[in-house]
Motif scaffolding. Structure first.
Motif, PDB file in Angstrom:
ATOM      1  N   LEU A 104     -30.728 118.868  48.481  1.00  0.00           N
ATOM      2  CA  LEU A 104     -31.034 119.975  49.371  1.00  0.00           C
ATOM      3  C   LEU A 104     -30.302 119.810  50.697  1.00  0.00           C
ATOM      4  N   PHE A 106     -39.458 123.252  53.098  1.00  0.00           N
ATOM      5  CA  PHE A 106     -38.729 123.645  51.885  1.00  0.00           C
ATOM      6  C   PHE A 106     -39.563 124.651  51.086  1.00  0.00           C
ATOM      7  N   ASN A 124     -38.962 127.191  49.349  1.00  0.00           N
ATOM      8  CA  ASN A 124     -38.425 127.725  48.091  1.00  0.00           C
ATOM      9  C   ASN A 124     -38.117 126.648  47.054  1.00  0.00           C
ATOM     10  N   ASP A 125     -38.602 125.433  47.297  1.00  0.00           N
ATOM     11  CA  ASP A 125     -38.235 124.319  46.408  1.00  0.00           C
ATOM     12  C   ASP A 125     -39.473 123.565  45.920  1.00  0.00           C
ATOM     13  N   LEU A 160     -39.454 120.549  43.665  1.00  0.00           N
ATOM     14  CA  LEU A 160     -38.945 119.271  44.165  1.00  0.00           C
ATOM     15  C   LEU A 160     -39.916 118.570  45.121  1.00  0.00           C
TER      16      LEU A 160
END
Length: 216
Positions: free
Chosen positions: A35, A59, A61-62, A65
């Motif tokens: 990222l 984060f 949108n992740d 992860l």
């Protein structure tokens, strides 16, 4: 200034000069997960949140992860990053003076329980604090849960307590708990930013903090 029976301290950026290390570790964890690392300012602004909330904020949108980001951050902090994290000058002397004056001391931190316990031992500050709360014990700041739990455990009124912290997150938590707050400017946010939450004062050092609280 009024006298307080209980003074509650944030840890990162308030007791310990650890902001740079936290930012470095979060950046490195992001890079290892493929990222783009967030800016230093954005990363510093999540200090005080639980690690889970911090990752979700940085984060959004992740989500797939998040587990890797959290594991990577913890690994960097404990085993890889060597950025020094000294206590701020005058911390132990001020804590000792407050305790000797009869004030109860506590900690409310976004750190994990394991992380705080390790640092209480490493810094040899454990004996100064009568009670502690971490992100494992309550809802993440800025929810007031950590402070409300401490008040309940110590049978203390919110009117007799003071929260000391370096971030707007700390100030917002204290305001939500109807507890007076005092800002320190050695960590993340400056005096102008902290003033948004109407602290009783802002200070630039533990010498100033001690003078305010011990002369009251």
């Amino acid at each position: 200034m009024k006298s307080y029976k209980l003074v509650i301290f944030d840890w990162d950026g308030t007791v310990m000069d650890s902001v740079t290390k936290i930012v470095n570790c979060m950046h490195q964890s992001a890079i290892l997960c493929g990222l783009v690392a967030p800016s230093d300012e954005a990363t510093a602004n999540i200090i005080g949140l639980s690690l889970e909330q911090a990752v979700a904020t940085l984060f959004p949108n992740d989500a797939d992860l998040y587990a890797d980001l959290i594991a990577g951050y913890k690994h960097q902090y404990k085993y890889v990053d060597v950025t020094p994290t000294p206590l701020f000058e005058g911390v132990e002397q001020t804590l000792a003076a407050l305790k000797n004056s009869g004030v109860l001391l506590a900690v409310a931190t976004g750190k994990s329980r394991a992380g705080l316990e390790r640092l209480l031992d490493e810094t040899k500050l454990r004996n100064y604090f009568f009670a502690t709360r971490t992100s494992d014990d309550a809802l993440s700041k800025p929810a007031p849960d950590m402070l409300l739990q401490l008040l309940d455990e110590l049978n203390m009124s919110a009117l007799d307590a003071l929260m000391v912290g370096d971030t707007k997150i700390d100030m917002a938590m204290a305001k939500a708990a109807n507890i007076d707050r005092l800002g320190v400017t050695m960590g993340v946010h400056n005096a102008q930013q902290l003033q948004e939450f109407a602290p009783i004062a802002t200070v630039d050092s533990y010498q100033q903090l001690g003078a305010l609280l011990l002369d009251s």
